[in-house]
Design an enzyme around this catalytic site. Structure first.
Site, PDB file in Angstrom:
ATOM      1  N   ARG A 396       6.940  -8.911   7.335  1.00  0.00           N
ATOM      2  CA  ARG A 396       6.577 -10.323   7.488  1.00  0.00           C
ATOM      3  C   ARG A 396       5.940 -10.565   8.851  1.00  0.00           C
ATOM      4  NH1 ARG A 396       7.861 -15.629   8.980  1.00  0.00           N
ATOM      5  NH2 ARG A 396       7.367 -17.129   7.326  1.00  0.00           N
ATOM      6  N   CYS A 397       6.496  -9.967   9.899  1.00  0.00           N
ATOM      7  CA  CYS A 397       5.924 -10.125  11.236  1.00  0.00           C
ATOM      8  C   CYS A 397       4.479  -9.651  11.296  1.00  0.00           C
ATOM      9  CB  CYS A 397       6.740  -9.329  12.265  1.00  0.00           C
ATOM     10  SG  CYS A 397       8.381  -9.974  12.601  1.00  0.00           S
TER      11      CYS A 397
END
EC number: 3.5.3.6
Length: 405
Positions: A396-397
């Site tokens: 996600r980052c």
């Protein structure tokens, strides 16, 4: 897809995403200066690029269009004076005060004719050995003589989620926690202001890099077309949430509530999405260490003002109420084993990227969390992250969605 930004969910099918392929900025990390650049270790670039390429190919194989930050930024520099204007913004963010040195640096960068190579080098930083510097004219310019860089590298850039985040049809161009990451937002400002994909629609900014209080994208989650979750964390202040709430409610009319999760200010948690992510309509990953301690506040649009309440209930019940669900499942990172939970959270076991409801991208190394996700009926696309994870970020980052169905 007539809107270039369309994000009203964490889990709706992902159609277009922004990544940054790690580059020479990682090779400019040095052991003595890791803290300065927010790293704990030095990734091996060749392997990190292979892992990142596999991540990008995994997304493409699932029907996602992958765009790259470095390409979009380079594509904004084609008009007369664009490169010079971007470079002035860039130099204004450095610590170079001596005008003679600044001119030398300006000439160095403008000598790079290829726009993509120019962007890559601004990301990689500038070593003192790369530029012929005549004698400095003031004391400030010659201190830190042992430090090898005139301009620091930006090794955190492959975490494209943080400098700017998409909410609805708008962008939160963030004020970063650390000075070393604030220059990253220049690329977002450049792209969303000048790239043809966005300029023709005149991007709406919900937050701006010039704000005085910090906000980062890893703390911003879109739980539904009515609910935004924002973490109060090491990287995001309460005052920032109050500011962005006003602009969200004023310019993104579908959103009615903001849930503010107070997760504390420990580096191991860093952002909300390192301890809590949405993987299906009714399923979430969570780090067990925050469950009992979590304070949660609701900010609700009410006519021309907002109302703020502290939520006095379990996280499950709060999520059920706001998302209109009969029940939810919280999938614990590392299960009930505290050692496994700490290890796998450190390796971003909770940092899942949903590419469709009930389908996620995860690091393969978090075996316990991944088993629990499978048992809960979640489909996994596993990627290797032995080098990428050294920057303390997961799938996600490393991804900034532009469009979800």
């Amino acid at each position: 897809m007539n809107q270039p930004i369309q994000i009203f969910s964490e889990i709706a099918p992902l159609k277009r995403v922004l990544l940054h392929r790690p580059g020479a900025e990682l090779e400019n990390l040095m052991p003595d200066y890791l803290d300065r650049l927010l790293f704990d270790d030095i990734p091996f670039l060749d392997q990190a690029q292979k892992e990142h390429d596999f991540f990008a190919e995994t997304l493409r194989n699932r029907g996602v269009e992958v765009l790259y930050l470095e390409d979009l930024a380079a594509e904004t520099l084609t008009t007369t004076g664009a490169k010079e204007a971007f470079l002035e913004d860039y130099l204004n963010e450095t610590t170079i005060l001596d005008e003679e040195i600044r001119n030398e640096v300006r000439n160095f960068f403008l000598s790079i004719e290829d726009n993509r190579a120019f962007i890559d080098h601004t990301m990689a930083g500038l070593k003192k050995s790369e530029v012929e510097i005549s004698k400095a004219s003031n004391l400030t310019a010659i201190v830190e003589t042992e430090y090898p860089f005139l301009i620091d590298p930006m090794p955190n850039l492959y975490f494209t989620r943080d400098p700017f985040a998409t909410i609805g049809h708008s962008v939160s161009l963030n004020r970063m926690y650390s000075a070393t990451r604030r220059r990253e937002t220049l690329y977002g400002k450049q792209i969303f202001t000048h790239h043809p994909m966005f300029a023709r629609n005149e991007t709406n900014f919900l937050y701006h890099r010039d704000e005085t209080t910090r906000m980062e994208g890893g703390d911003q989650l879109i739980l539904s077309d009515k609910i935004v979750a924002i973490g109060i964390s090491q990287r995001t202040e309460v005052a920032s949430i109050e500011k962005i709430a006003e602009t969200i409610f004023a310019t993104e009319p579908s959103f009615e509530h903001i849930l503010a999760f107070n997760i504390g200010e420990e580096r191991k948690f860093m952002h909300l999405d390192t301890v809590f992510t949405m993987v299906d309509h009714d399923k979430f990953t969570i780090h067990p260490e925050i469950e009992g301690e979590l304070s949660l506040y609701s900010i609700t649009k009410h006519k021309d003002s907002v109302r703020v309440f502290e939520e006095k209930d379990t996280l499950e019940n709060i999520l059920c109420r706001y998302l209109d669900l009969p029940e939810v499942l919280l999938i614990r990172c590392g299960g009930d084993d505290l050692a496994a939970a700490a290890r796998e959270q450190w390796n971003d076991g909770s940092n899942t990227l949903a590419i469709a409801p009930g389908e996620v991208v995860v690091y393969d190394r978090n075996t316990i969390t991944n088993r629990l996700l499978k048992e809960a009926g979640v489909k996994l696309n596993e990627i290797s992250g032995s080098e990428l994870v050294r920057g303390r970020g997961g799938p996600r980052c490393m991804s900034m969605p532009f469009i979800r169905e």
